[in-house]
Design an enzyme around this catalytic site. Structure first.
Site, PDB file in Angstrom:
ATOM      1  N   GLY A  43      -1.791  -6.401   9.678  1.00 40.50           N
ATOM      2  CA  GLY A  43      -2.426  -5.708  10.796  1.00 40.50           C
ATOM      3  C   GLY A  43      -2.130  -4.186  10.955  1.00 40.50           C
ATOM      4  O   GLY A  43      -1.360  -3.767  10.112  1.00 40.50           O
ATOM      5  N   ASN A  44      -3.039  -3.418  11.684  1.00 38.04           N
ATOM      6  CA  ASN A  44      -2.787  -2.059  11.558  1.00 38.04           C
ATOM      7  C   ASN A  44      -3.440  -1.241  12.823  1.00 38.04           C
ATOM      8  O   ASN A  44      -4.251  -2.082  13.394  1.00 38.04           O
ATOM      9  CB  ASN A  44      -3.583  -1.331  10.106  1.00 38.04           C
ATOM     10  CG  ASN A  44      -4.541  -2.228   9.505  1.00 38.04           C
ATOM     11  OD1 ASN A  44      -5.656  -2.220   9.989  1.00 38.04           O
ATOM     12  ND2 ASN A  44      -4.099  -2.872   8.471  1.00 38.04           N
ATOM     13  N   SER A  88      -4.001  -0.309   3.732  1.00 44.09           N
ATOM     14  CA  SER A  88      -5.263  -0.359   2.734  1.00 44.09           C
ATOM     15  C   SER A  88      -6.488  -0.876   3.586  1.00 44.09           C
ATOM     16  O   SER A  88      -7.579  -0.905   2.781  1.00 44.09           O
ATOM     17  CB  SER A  88      -4.867  -1.737   2.149  1.00 44.09           C
ATOM     18  OG  SER A  88      -4.479  -2.891   3.003  1.00 44.09           O
ATOM     19  N   GLU A  89      -6.324  -0.987   4.932  1.00 39.55           N
ATOM     20  CA  GLU A  89      -7.705  -1.587   5.699  1.00 39.55           C
ATOM     21  C   GLU A  89      -8.375  -0.085   6.187  1.00 39.55           C
ATOM     22  O   GLU A  89      -9.248  -0.204   7.168  1.00 39.55           O
ATOM     23  CB  GLU A  89      -7.339  -2.234   6.865  1.00 39.55           C
ATOM     24  CG  GLU A  89      -6.925  -3.642   6.452  1.00 39.55           C
ATOM     25  CD  GLU A  89      -8.045  -4.525   5.816  1.00 39.55           C
ATOM     26  OE1 GLU A  89      -8.963  -3.904   5.382  1.00 39.55           O
ATOM     27  OE2 GLU A  89      -7.401  -5.854   5.574  1.00 39.55           O
ATOM     28  N   HIS A 107      -6.145  -3.634  14.662  1.00 41.50           N
ATOM     29  CA  HIS A 107      -6.706  -5.111  13.764  1.00 41.50           C
ATOM     30  C   HIS A 107      -5.380  -5.649  13.680  1.00 41.50           C
ATOM     31  O   HIS A 107      -4.144  -5.408  13.402  1.00 41.50           O
ATOM     32  CB  HIS A 107      -6.932  -4.374  12.205  1.00 41.50           C
ATOM     33  CG  HIS A 107      -7.147  -5.379  11.302  1.00 41.50           C
ATOM     34  ND1 HIS A 107      -7.631  -6.506  11.220  1.00 41.50           N
ATOM     35  CD2 HIS A 107      -6.363  -5.516  10.023  1.00 41.50           C
ATOM     36  CE1 HIS A 107      -7.357  -7.393  10.155  1.00 41.50           C
ATOM     37  NE2 HIS A 107      -6.785  -6.577   9.401  1.00 41.50           N
ATOM     38  N   HIS A 109      -3.794  -9.978  12.691  1.00 45.84           N
ATOM     39  CA  HIS A 109      -3.865 -11.400  11.923  1.00 45.84           C
ATOM     40  C   HIS A 109      -3.395 -12.387  13.097  1.00 45.84           C
ATOM     41  O   HIS A 109      -2.782 -13.492  12.695  1.00 45.84           O
ATOM     42  CB  HIS A 109      -2.837 -11.224  10.899  1.00 45.84           C
ATOM     43  CG  HIS A 109      -3.438 -10.603   9.485  1.00 45.84           C
ATOM     44  ND1 HIS A 109      -2.860 -10.305   8.426  1.00 45.84           N
ATOM     45  CD2 HIS A 109      -4.405  -9.731   9.390  1.00 45.84           C
ATOM     46  CE1 HIS A 109      -3.236  -9.567   7.887  1.00 45.84           C
ATOM     47  NE2 HIS A 109      -4.345  -8.954   8.216  1.00 45.84           N
ATOM     48  N   TYR A 128     -15.752 -16.151  30.450  1.00 46.68           N
ATOM     49  CA  TYR A 128     -16.817 -14.764  30.748  1.00 46.68           C
ATOM     50  C   TYR A 128     -16.103 -13.552  30.232  1.00 46.68           C
ATOM     51  O   TYR A 128     -16.621 -12.491  30.125  1.00 46.68           O
ATOM     52  CB  TYR A 128     -17.144 -14.729  32.289  1.00 46.68           C
ATOM     53  CG  TYR A 128     -15.826 -14.565  33.128  1.00 46.68           C
ATOM     54  CD1 TYR A 128     -15.199 -13.316  33.172  1.00 46.68           C
ATOM     55  CD2 TYR A 128     -15.065 -15.673  33.857  1.00 46.68           C
ATOM     56  CE1 TYR A 128     -14.005 -13.242  34.000  1.00 46.68           C
ATOM     57  CE2 TYR A 128     -13.942 -15.419  34.716  1.00 46.68           C
ATOM     58  CZ  TYR A 128     -13.507 -14.296  34.738  1.00 46.68           C
ATOM     59  OH  TYR A 128     -12.542 -13.932  35.388  1.00 46.68           O
ATOM     60  N   HIS A 169      -9.047 -14.064   8.085  1.00 49.20           N
ATOM     61  CA  HIS A 169      -8.357 -12.826   8.136  1.00 49.20           C
ATOM     62  C   HIS A 169      -7.622 -12.427   9.371  1.00 49.20           C
ATOM     63  O   HIS A 169      -6.603 -12.401   9.369  1.00 49.20           O
ATOM     64  CB  HIS A 169      -9.482 -11.766   7.325  1.00 49.20           C
ATOM     65  CG  HIS A 169      -8.750 -10.523   7.262  1.00 49.20           C
ATOM     66  ND1 HIS A 169      -9.276  -9.389   6.161  1.00 49.20           N
ATOM     67  CD2 HIS A 169      -7.674  -9.960   7.725  1.00 49.20           C
ATOM     68  CE1 HIS A 169      -8.558  -8.407   6.269  1.00 49.20           C
ATOM     69  NE2 HIS A 169      -7.510  -8.709   7.233  1.00 49.20           N
ATOM     70  N   TYR A 224     -15.282  -3.868  37.862  1.00 47.53           N
ATOM     71  CA  TYR A 224     -14.120  -4.456  37.696  1.00 47.53           C
ATOM     72  C   TYR A 224     -13.008  -3.417  37.736  1.00 47.53           C
ATOM     73  O   TYR A 224     -13.179  -2.208  36.931  1.00 47.53           O
ATOM     74  CB  TYR A 224     -13.713  -5.491  36.747  1.00 47.53           C
ATOM     75  CG  TYR A 224     -12.295  -6.062  36.762  1.00 47.53           C
ATOM     76  CD1 TYR A 224     -12.005  -6.894  37.658  1.00 47.53           C
ATOM     77  CD2 TYR A 224     -11.148  -5.481  35.850  1.00 47.53           C
ATOM     78  CE1 TYR A 224     -10.951  -7.417  37.648  1.00 47.53           C
ATOM     79  CE2 TYR A 224     -10.123  -6.156  36.028  1.00 47.53           C
ATOM     80  CZ  TYR A 224      -9.664  -7.206  37.061  1.00 47.53           C
ATOM     81  OH  TYR A 224      -8.537  -7.560  36.845  1.00 47.53           O
TER      82      TYR A 224
END
Length: 228
Positions: A43-44, A88-89, A107, A109, A128, A169, A224
């Protein structure tokens, strides 16, 4: 033509804002680990400040990041801050910033979301809160991590949405703040867990929301929260 000189006060203010945003980014990245959305260095997280993108470095545990590890690139991907290599992402993050009004990207996982990404082309409208991401959440086709191909698949899945699943992923969401981007990630993981739980009951099929029901909920969600 006289050379334009940068105001020292402006430079100091910019530096302070970078430092503040980096601290917030690191805190968000650590939260993804604490809340079980990522394991290790998977993740990042990134945040945009003008034409600068602050982003977590590759392969470094979030609890080891310090103020001196600030890592940033411009919108072309050229590194402008720090010595640690960006995640790397990076192509996915930059693709979001180039095509949306995003100021932050998360991001992960996350387990339930990643499981759902292997089962369906889109998360069924089980709740919803899908409206908080723009509607039913799509699954981007699989591509190798860190590639332009994955970024392209992601952009198509994000069309009209602020989050999507990445097949086999994980997830990616964006927002106007790090808090909003993170909240959307957490909501997406929760909805995936909800659908998997409901779908696991033998002999029963979860009821899903219609387009009309989602549209009505979406309108209500626009108002909201507290109004200033």
């Amino acid at each position: 033509m006289a050379e334009l000189r940068r105001n020292p006060a402006d430079a100091e203010e910019t530096g302070q804002e970078e430092t503040r945003l980096w601290a917030e980014l690191v805190a968000t990245a650590r939260r993804t680990v604490t809340d079980g959305l990522v394991v290790g260095t998977s993740g990042n997280v990134s945040a945009r400040l003008g034409d600068l993108v602050l982003i977590t470095p590759t392969g470094v545990p979030y609890d080891r990041l310090t103020p001196g590890d600030l890592t940033a690139v411009d919108l072309t991907g050229r590194q402008t801050r720090g010595t640690l290599a960006p995640t790397s992402e990076l192509p996915m993050h930059l693709a979001v910033y180039r095509t949306t009004d995003a100021r932050a990207v998360v991001h992960t996982h996350a387990v339930h979301a990643t499981a759902v990404s292997t089962l369906v082309p889109a998360l069924p409208p089980i709740h919803y809160m899908a409206c908080a991401l723009g509607g039913p959440v799509r699954v981007a086709p699989y591509a190798t991590y860190g590639t332009d191909e994955l970024a392209e698949h992601m952009l198509r899945a994000l069309d009209g949405r602020s989050g999507c699943l990445l097949r086999n992923h994980g997830t990616i969401t964006y927002g106007t703040t790090l808090d909003q981007a993170y909240d959307r990630t957490a909501q997406l993981e929760w909805m995936c867990r909800l659908w998997l739980t409901a779908s696991s009951v033998p002999g029963l099929t979860p009821s899903l929301l219609s387009e009309a029901q989602l549209a009505e909920a979406g309108e209500r969600l626009k108002g909201y929260g507290q109004r200033r």
